[in-house]
Design a protein around this motif. Structure first.
Motif, PDB file in Angstrom:
ATOM      1  N   SER A 103      75.321 -21.406  59.905  1.00 49.09           N
ATOM      2  CA  SER A 103      75.841 -20.049  60.023  1.00 49.09           C
ATOM      3  C   SER A 103      76.186 -19.707  61.472  1.00 49.09           C
ATOM      4  O   SER A 103      77.247 -19.138  61.757  1.00 49.09           O
ATOM      5  CB  SER A 103      74.811 -19.052  59.477  1.00 49.09           C
ATOM      6  OG  SER A 103      75.287 -17.736  59.592  1.00 49.09           O
ATOM      7  N   LYS A 104      75.284 -20.060  62.387  1.00 40.82           N
ATOM      8  CA  LYS A 104      75.533 -19.767  63.807  1.00 40.82           C
ATOM      9  C   LYS A 104      76.718 -20.569  64.325  1.00 40.82           C
ATOM     10  O   LYS A 104      77.525 -20.059  65.113  1.00 40.82           O
ATOM     11  CB  LYS A 104      74.282 -20.074  64.619  1.00 40.82           C
ATOM     12  CG  LYS A 104      73.158 -19.057  64.432  1.00 40.82           C
ATOM     13  CD  LYS A 104      71.984 -19.354  65.348  1.00 40.82           C
ATOM     14  CE  LYS A 104      70.911 -18.273  65.217  1.00 40.82           C
ATOM     15  NZ  LYS A 104      69.745 -18.544  66.086  1.00 40.82           N
ATOM     16  N   TYR A 105      76.828 -21.843  63.895  1.00 46.64           N
ATOM     17  CA  TYR A 105      77.957 -22.671  64.321  1.00 46.64           C
ATOM     18  C   TYR A 105      79.279 -22.053  63.874  1.00 46.64           C
ATOM     19  O   TYR A 105      80.222 -21.909  64.659  1.00 46.64           O
ATOM     20  CB  TYR A 105      77.822 -24.080  63.759  1.00 46.64           C
ATOM     21  CG  TYR A 105      79.083 -24.905  63.925  1.00 46.64           C
ATOM     22  CD1 TYR A 105      79.425 -25.442  65.164  1.00 46.64           C
ATOM     23  CD2 TYR A 105      79.947 -25.122  62.845  1.00 46.64           C
ATOM     24  CE1 TYR A 105      80.595 -26.185  65.327  1.00 46.64           C
ATOM     25  CE2 TYR A 105      81.113 -25.848  62.995  1.00 46.64           C
ATOM     26  CZ  TYR A 105      81.428 -26.376  64.240  1.00 46.64           C
ATOM     27  OH  TYR A 105      82.587 -27.095  64.402  1.00 46.64           O
ATOM     28  N   LEU A 106      79.350 -21.681  62.587  1.00 45.65           N
ATOM     29  CA  LEU A 106      80.583 -21.116  62.047  1.00 45.65           C
ATOM     30  C   LEU A 106      80.909 -19.779  62.704  1.00 45.65           C
ATOM     31  O   LEU A 106      82.081 -19.456  62.921  1.00 45.65           O
ATOM     32  CB  LEU A 106      80.466 -20.951  60.533  1.00 45.65           C
ATOM     33  CG  LEU A 106      80.428 -22.269  59.745  1.00 45.65           C
ATOM     34  CD1 LEU A 106      80.130 -22.009  58.280  1.00 45.65           C
ATOM     35  CD2 LEU A 106      81.746 -23.024  59.887  1.00 45.65           C
ATOM     36  N   GLU A 107      79.881 -19.003  63.024  1.00 45.35           N
ATOM     37  CA  GLU A 107      80.108 -17.717  63.686  1.00 45.35           C
ATOM     38  C   GLU A 107      80.761 -17.928  65.050  1.00 45.35           C
ATOM     39  O   GLU A 107      81.689 -17.209  65.430  1.00 45.35           O
ATOM     40  CB  GLU A 107      78.769 -16.990  63.849  1.00 45.35           C
ATOM     41  CG  GLU A 107      78.914 -15.556  64.330  1.00 45.35           C
ATOM     42  CD  GLU A 107      77.588 -14.836  64.392  1.00 45.35           C
ATOM     43  OE1 GLU A 107      77.476 -13.892  65.197  1.00 45.35           O
ATOM     44  OE2 GLU A 107      76.655 -15.211  63.651  1.00 45.35           O
ATOM     45  N   MET A 140      73.754 -21.969  52.814  1.00 44.08           N
ATOM     46  CA  MET A 140      74.139 -22.251  54.190  1.00 44.08           C
ATOM     47  C   MET A 140      72.918 -22.066  55.100  1.00 44.08           C
ATOM     48  O   MET A 140      72.244 -21.057  55.052  1.00 44.08           O
ATOM     49  CB  MET A 140      75.266 -21.318  54.631  1.00 44.08           C
ATOM     50  CG  MET A 140      75.813 -21.622  56.014  1.00 44.08           C
ATOM     51  SD  MET A 140      77.007 -20.384  56.583  1.00 44.08           S
ATOM     52  CE  MET A 140      78.253 -20.493  55.316  1.00 44.08           C
ATOM     53  N   SER A 141      72.633 -23.070  55.921  1.00 42.87           N
ATOM     54  CA  SER A 141      71.480 -22.991  56.810  1.00 42.87           C
ATOM     55  C   SER A 141      71.768 -22.053  57.977  1.00 42.87           C
ATOM     56  O   SER A 141      72.925 -21.709  58.248  1.00 42.87           O
ATOM     57  CB  SER A 141      71.136 -24.378  57.356  1.00 42.87           C
ATOM     58  OG  SER A 141      72.152 -24.823  58.246  1.00 42.87           O
ATOM     59  N   GLN A 142      70.698 -21.652  58.668  1.00 44.70           N
ATOM     60  CA  GLN A 142      70.868 -20.755  59.817  1.00 44.70           C
ATOM     61  C   GLN A 142      71.686 -21.423  60.909  1.00 44.70           C
ATOM     62  O   GLN A 142      72.523 -20.804  61.569  1.00 44.70           O
ATOM     63  CB  GLN A 142      69.494 -20.331  60.348  1.00 44.70           C
ATOM     64  CG  GLN A 142      69.572 -19.251  61.407  1.00 44.70           C
ATOM     65  CD  GLN A 142      68.194 -18.760  61.831  1.00 44.70           C
ATOM     66  OE1 GLN A 142      67.181 -19.318  61.416  1.00 44.70           O
ATOM     67  NE2 GLN A 142      68.156 -17.717  62.638  1.00 44.70           N
ATOM     68  N   GLY A 143      71.479 -22.739  61.063  1.00 44.03           N
ATOM     69  CA  GLY A 143      72.231 -23.475  62.082  1.00 44.03           C
ATOM     70  C   GLY A 143      73.717 -23.520  61.754  1.00 44.03           C
ATOM     71  O   GLY A 143      74.557 -23.330  62.638  1.00 44.03           O
TER      72      GLY A 143
END
Length: 443
Positions: free
Chosen positions: A6-10, A1-4
């Motif tokens: 991960s942030k979106y899902l968070e 999972m990319s950082q982008g």
């Protein structure tokens, strides 16, 4: 999972939590029993069964009080059934017949039943190559579920709803489950761990437990004590009332009219959860942690000191739980654990693991008092069967990836019995109510 990603899902999870959260007050206000259990932990009555009974309390003078745990299979105490078997007799087939048919078999009936299960100890041509070896996983339960669903493609009568056909499918899966588990494990070792793959065909003269050990081990060898211990473990795990999560799943999916393969696959998905069939893995992880932090397994003070740290959430997984202690139904004792203890001792002696057994026994002795000390409430707490089952599987050199699948190899019998009972007794889909407490937006 990319950082982008991960942030979106968070961000999305924070939105979900805000809109999905329901106040605990509302559950109490509307009389909703979370987990289908009342505030005292007693299960909400959702059905009737002739197959088994699980008791941890009794009503005396109108008051419910704790009692020694009871497990009944078709009207027989589990202790009676285990004690009725010969010293080296493998009883899995006999008890499976009892659960499925509702009565103990005659010698002739037992012979015929055993022959039927042996007949189904085979897989379709090239099934291992075409299905089990394709995309093998360390999650053997997932691999087995995929195999179960795929077996429907090889069954021309997969959707035939007759009772005879459903019983045939259940017997077939009882015969095939050991192979589905062991072969999936070997495929995982071969593909993912750069090891060797063994595909030993089951032997007709061997019991289910004996075949499991034979197929698992490269040299195909096992001792009588090993086989008898595993056979006993499988009998004790075979059935546990209609309300346990995976069996209730079996009843729910059966009630929808779904086929046997889909139903059993759904039960597998339920069983694999760490709160259900995966509990013994939690115990093993805890015991490994305790071994690293307790030097003297005979020193009760040292053990108690570390158990208090576990309960306070300072160590282990910070959940504050001593795994393998306590049960949703049993209070003073778990009858399966009491029976199993005899075989645990025999196997520990054979394997030279008496020191490990001492640690287990001291934790079993100390934990109930420490748990009540932490709760500040005097309530019965007992070791459950999961407390020792992982230890036994470890002594049998069964890899941890197979702990829950082995549970399924036993529980397929109970699931099958409940599926047949649901088909025979009811013709109504299980559909409990959920009260909506959503805020409505008028146009």
């Amino acid at each position: 999972m990319s950082q982008g990603q991960s942030k979106y899902l968070e961000r999305q999870i924070s939105i979900c939590k805000e809109n999905d959260e329901i106040s605990p007050r509302l559950y109490s206000e509307y009389g909703v029993n979370l987990g289908l259990r009342d505030p005292d932990g007693k299960g909400v009555l959702t059905g009737l069964t002739n197959i088994s009974a699980v008791n941890g309390t009794k009503v005396i003078s109108g008051k419910r009080v704790p009692c020694e745990g009871e497990l009944w299979y078709r009207g027989y105490r589990i202790e009676t059934l285990i004690n009725s078997l010969g010293e080296n007799e493998m009883g899995f087939g006999k008890i499976a017949y009892l659960l499925l048919m509702g009565e103990l078999p005659s010698d002739e009936e037992q012979k015929t039943f055993t022959s039927a299960v042996r007949h189904y100890r085979k897989l379709p041509t090239n099934f291992v190559r075409d299905v089990i070896m394709k995309a093998p996983s360390s999650d053997i339960m997932n691999s087995m579920s995929r195999s179960i669903l795929t077996l429907a493609s090889y069954d021309s009568e997969a959707k035939n709803p007759s009772l005879q056909n459903n019983l045939r499918q259940c017997l077939q899966l009882i015969g095939q489950f050991p192979m589905l588990a062991v072969y999936a494990y070997h495929a995982h070792v071969f593909t993912n761990l750069d090891g060797s793959m063994y595909v030993h065909n089951p032997k007709s003269e061997l019991s289910t437990a004996e075949n499991f050990l034979m197929m698992l081990r490269p040299d195909q060898s096992f001792s009588t004590v090993e086989a008898k211990t595993l056979d006993t473990a499988m009998i004790l795990h075979m059935e546990h009332g209609g309300g346990n999560n995976s069996t209730f799943t079996t009843r729910v999916v059966t009630s929808s009219g779904s086929d046997t393969y889909s139903t059993i696959s759904a039960a597998m998905s339920s069983l694999k959860g760490p709160k259900h069939g995966g509990a013994n893995i939690k115990v093993m992880n805890m015991m490994n942690d305790i071994r690293k932090n307790v030097k003297d397994f005979s020193d009760e003070d040292e053990i108690a000191y570390y158990l208090r740290k576990i309960l306070s959430g300072e160590v282990l997984d910070h959940k504050g739980l001593i795994y393998g202690m306590g049960h949703a139904v049993y209070t003073l004792s778990d009858p399966r654990e009491k029976i199993f203890k005899k075989y645990v001792k025999q196997l520990a002696k054979e394997k030279g693991r008496e020191n490990d057994l001492l640690l287990y026994e001291n934790i079993e002795k100390l934990a109930p008092e420490l748990i009540n000390e932490k709760r500040k409430v005097k309530k019965p707490v007992c070791a459950n069967v999961d407390f020792y089952s992982g230890f036994v599987f470890n002594m049998l050199n069964i890899p941890i990836e197979l702990y829950t699948p082995l549970f399924a190899v036993a529980r397929i019998v109970g699931w099958s019995a409940h599926r047949m009972e649901e088909l025979i007794c009811t013709d109504k889909i299980i559909r409990p109510a959920y009260m909506s407490v959503m805020e409505k937006h008028e146009n």
